[in-house]
Design a protein around this motif. Structure first.
Motif, short mmCIF file in Angstrom:
data_model
loop_
_atom_site.label_atom_id
_atom_site.label_comp_id
_atom_site.label_asym_id
_atom_site.label_seq_id
_atom_site.Cartn_x
_atom_site.Cartn_y
_atom_site.Cartn_z
N LEU A 272 20.88 51.51 29.94
CA LEU A 272 21.32 51.25 28.58
C LEU A 272 20.78 52.33 27.66
CD1 LEU A 272 20.78 47.39 28.26
CD2 LEU A 272 22.81 48.62 28.98
N THR A 273 21.69 52.94 26.88
CA THR A 273 21.25 53.96 25.94
C THR A 273 21.54 53.47 24.53
OG1 THR A 273 22.11 55.50 27.54
CG2 THR A 273 21.40 56.43 25.44
N TYR A 274 20.52 53.41 23.73
CA TYR A 274 20.69 52.92 22.36
C TYR A 274 21.01 54.09 21.44
CZ TYR A 274 19.10 48.54 24.16
OH TYR A 274 19.01 47.39 24.90
N ARG A 275 22.13 53.96 20.71
CA ARG A 275 22.63 55.05 19.88
C ARG A 275 22.32 54.74 18.41
NH1 ARG A 275 27.51 54.31 18.48
NH2 ARG A 275 27.91 53.07 20.35
N THR A 276 21.70 55.70 17.72
CA THR A 276 21.44 55.55 16.28
C THR A 276 21.95 56.78 15.57
OG1 THR A 276 19.40 54.47 16.94
CG2 THR A 276 19.67 54.89 14.61
N GLY A 277 23.11 56.63 14.91
CA GLY A 277 23.70 57.79 14.24
C GLY A 277 23.76 57.61 12.74
N ASP A 278 24.77 58.22 12.14
CA ASP A 278 24.89 58.23 10.68
C ASP A 278 25.23 56.84 10.11
OD1 ASP A 278 24.42 60.90 10.70
OD2 ASP A 278 26.54 61.48 10.61
N ILE A 279 24.87 56.69 8.84
CA ILE A 279 25.27 55.48 8.09
C ILE A 279 26.17 55.97 6.97
CG2 ILE A 279 24.48 53.53 6.69
CD1 ILE A 279 21.70 53.93 8.04
N ILE A 280 27.37 55.41 6.87
CA ILE A 280 28.24 55.82 5.76
C ILE A 280 28.64 54.61 4.91
CG2 ILE A 280 29.17 57.93 6.81
CD1 ILE A 280 31.74 56.28 7.33
N SER A 281 28.87 54.89 3.63
CA SER A 281 29.26 53.81 2.72
C SER A 281 30.54 54.22 2.00
CB SER A 281 28.12 53.59 1.71
OG SER A 281 28.46 52.53 0.88
N PRO A 282 31.67 53.58 2.34
CA PRO A 282 32.94 54.01 1.74
C PRO A 282 33.02 53.72 0.24
CG PRO A 282 33.26 52.11 3.17
CD PRO A 282 31.82 52.47 3.28
N VAL A 283 33.77 54.57 -0.45
CA VAL A 283 34.00 54.37 -1.89
C VAL A 283 34.95 53.18 -2.05
CG1 VAL A 283 34.96 55.42 -3.98
CG2 VAL A 283 33.76 56.84 -2.32
N LEU A 284 34.65 52.33 -3.03
CA LEU A 284 35.49 51.14 -3.24
C LEU A 284 36.03 51.12 -4.66
CD1 LEU A 284 33.04 48.55 -1.64
CD2 LEU A 284 35.15 49.40 -0.61
N GLU A 285 37.25 50.58 -4.78
CA GLU A 285 37.86 50.39 -6.10
C GLU A 285 36.98 49.39 -6.88
OE1 GLU A 285 41.77 48.16 -7.75
OE2 GLU A 285 41.82 48.76 -5.65
N ALA A 286 36.85 49.61 -8.20
CA ALA A 286 35.92 48.76 -8.98
C ALA A 286 36.57 47.56 -9.67
CB ALA A 286 35.20 49.63 -10.01
#
Ligand SMILES: NC(=O)c1ccc[n+]([C@@H]2O[C@H](COP(=O)([O-])OP(=O)(O)OC[C@H]3O[C@@H](n4cnc5c(N)ncnc54)[C@H](O)[C@@H]3O)[C@@H](O)[C@H]2O)c1
Length: 341
Positions: A272-286
């Motif tokens: 088992l290989t645990y993957r930890t990559g990028d965190i992204i937060s999409p832009v949302l309409e307000a």
């Protein structure tokens, strides 16, 4: 186009929010308001000076200028108020949950169909930009296969008088879930308790299972030291957190997961290989979800469109709420949902 009038019924906590948006969308000649509690009407009249207070519901039913009625009263009154409005030729937006029972929901759908009137349910989260974005993210496959969803909606109070925490809070999560995942869960079970009042459950843990293998837990409570409005979605490719208490970055997508690799050094073994990559937060309409919801309802009435949260959406949620109540009354028995619309 401005050639009809609207009426908002129930001006407690939620009604004034609905009223503010009905005024803001600016599509009605007159906006009438009614509440059994005259002090609520007076308070709204001071805040929204253009509204027309009405002392009895009959006056609204008998007013032919009114073609849209917004019902923002407690659940126990939804069915009768909506039925009277529909029978008097009004299009109805009814607050969530739609009705107390499946039978009542079916009857309202039937009347609205026969009279060709719009019947929509105030599943406000189905109009919220984060929920729309998550649906898009799931549909484009970014998360992969959905393993599980964990939904938490807990805070201290308000204990309602005519609906348990299941009908009050889990309605939101079920409607969000049904918007996100088209497949219908095949079973539901729930454990709950009423710690503060004798009858009305104030804590519930609800579990749903899907034929595809996805499992869902919904945790709702009026007894919590902290307000949490969180949905965690774990997929085979990525994971997502939706925190509705945040003012920005409500959605975060984590490139995290576990990869299963065959161990080249030993026969039949896996690593088992645990993957930890990028965190992204999409832009949302307000835009405020309630504004989108109310504009959509008026658009449906004026242009003959099918409401996104029509009576059938309301009925589906009521069906699962009823099953959750039944399960918890039977100590957590698994209820198989027959899938019939
Ligand atoms: N969509 C959402 O996000 C959302 C949020 C909160 C509440 N709600 C829903 O809105 C509805 C109202 O909730 P609330 O928190 O405003 O409740 P509330 O108790 O604060 O207000 C209800 C109001 O309705 C009035 N009322 C009761 N029976 C009436 C009748 N027969 N005719 C006219 N007026 C009557 C009461 O006097 C009161 O002022 C509920 O169905 C609730 O589930 C929806």
């Amino acid at each position: 186009m401005k050639n009809h009038s609207a009426a908002v019924i129930g001006l407690g906590y939620w009604g004034p929010n609905v009223l503010r948006n009905v005024i803001d969308v600016d599509k009605f000649d007159d906006i009438y308001c009614h509440d059994l509690d005259i002090s609520k009407i007076d308070k709204c009249k001071r805040r929204f000076t253009s509204i027309k207070p009405v002392s009895s519901y009959e006056n609204i039913l008998n007013n032919d200028d009114i073609n849209c009625v917004f019902i923002c009263t407690p659940l126990s009154t939804h069915y009768q108020l909506a039925k009277d409005a529909l029978l008097n030729g009004k299009n109805v937006l009814i607050e969530k949950p739609m009705t107390s029972t499946v039978e009542e929901a079916k009857e309202l759908i039937d009347i609205s169909n026969k009279k060709s009137l719009k019947l929509m349910v105030g599943h406000t989260f189905e109009f919220s930009p984060p929920v729309e974005k998550i649906k898009e993210i799931i549909q484009n496959g970014m998360l992969g296969d959905i393993y599980f969803i964990s939904m938490t909606r807990i805070n201290l109070g308000i204990h309602r008088k005519d609906v348990s925490v299941i009908g009050d809070l889990a309605t939101h999560d079920l409607s969000i879930l049904f918007r996100l995942i088209e497949e219908e869960p095949y079973s539901i079970s729930a454990v709950s308790n009423s710690f503060v009042k004798n009858k009305l459950k104030d804590v519930a843990f609800i579990n749903l299972r899907y034929k595809s293998g996805t499992i869902v837990n919904i945790n709702v409570s009026w007894l919590s030291p902290k307000k949490i409005r969180e949905t965690i979605i774990v997929g085979s490719k990525k994971m997502l957190i939706y925190d509705d208490t945040k003012s920005d970055e409500k959605i975060k997508i984590f490139d995290r997961g576990v990869d299963v690799l065959k161990d080249p050094d030993s026969f039949g073994e896996y690593q088992l290989t645990y993957r930890t990559g990028d965190i992204i937060s999409p832009v949302l309409e307000a835009t405020e979800p309630l504004k989108i919801e109310i504009s959509h309802f008026i658009d449906c009435v004026n242009n003959g469109l099918k409401p996104k949260t029509d009576g059938y959406c309301g009925l589906k949620v009521v069906r699962f709420l009823e099953a959750a109540e039944k399960s918890s009354d039977r100590g957590g028995e698994v209820i198989i949902i027959n899938g019939a619309k």
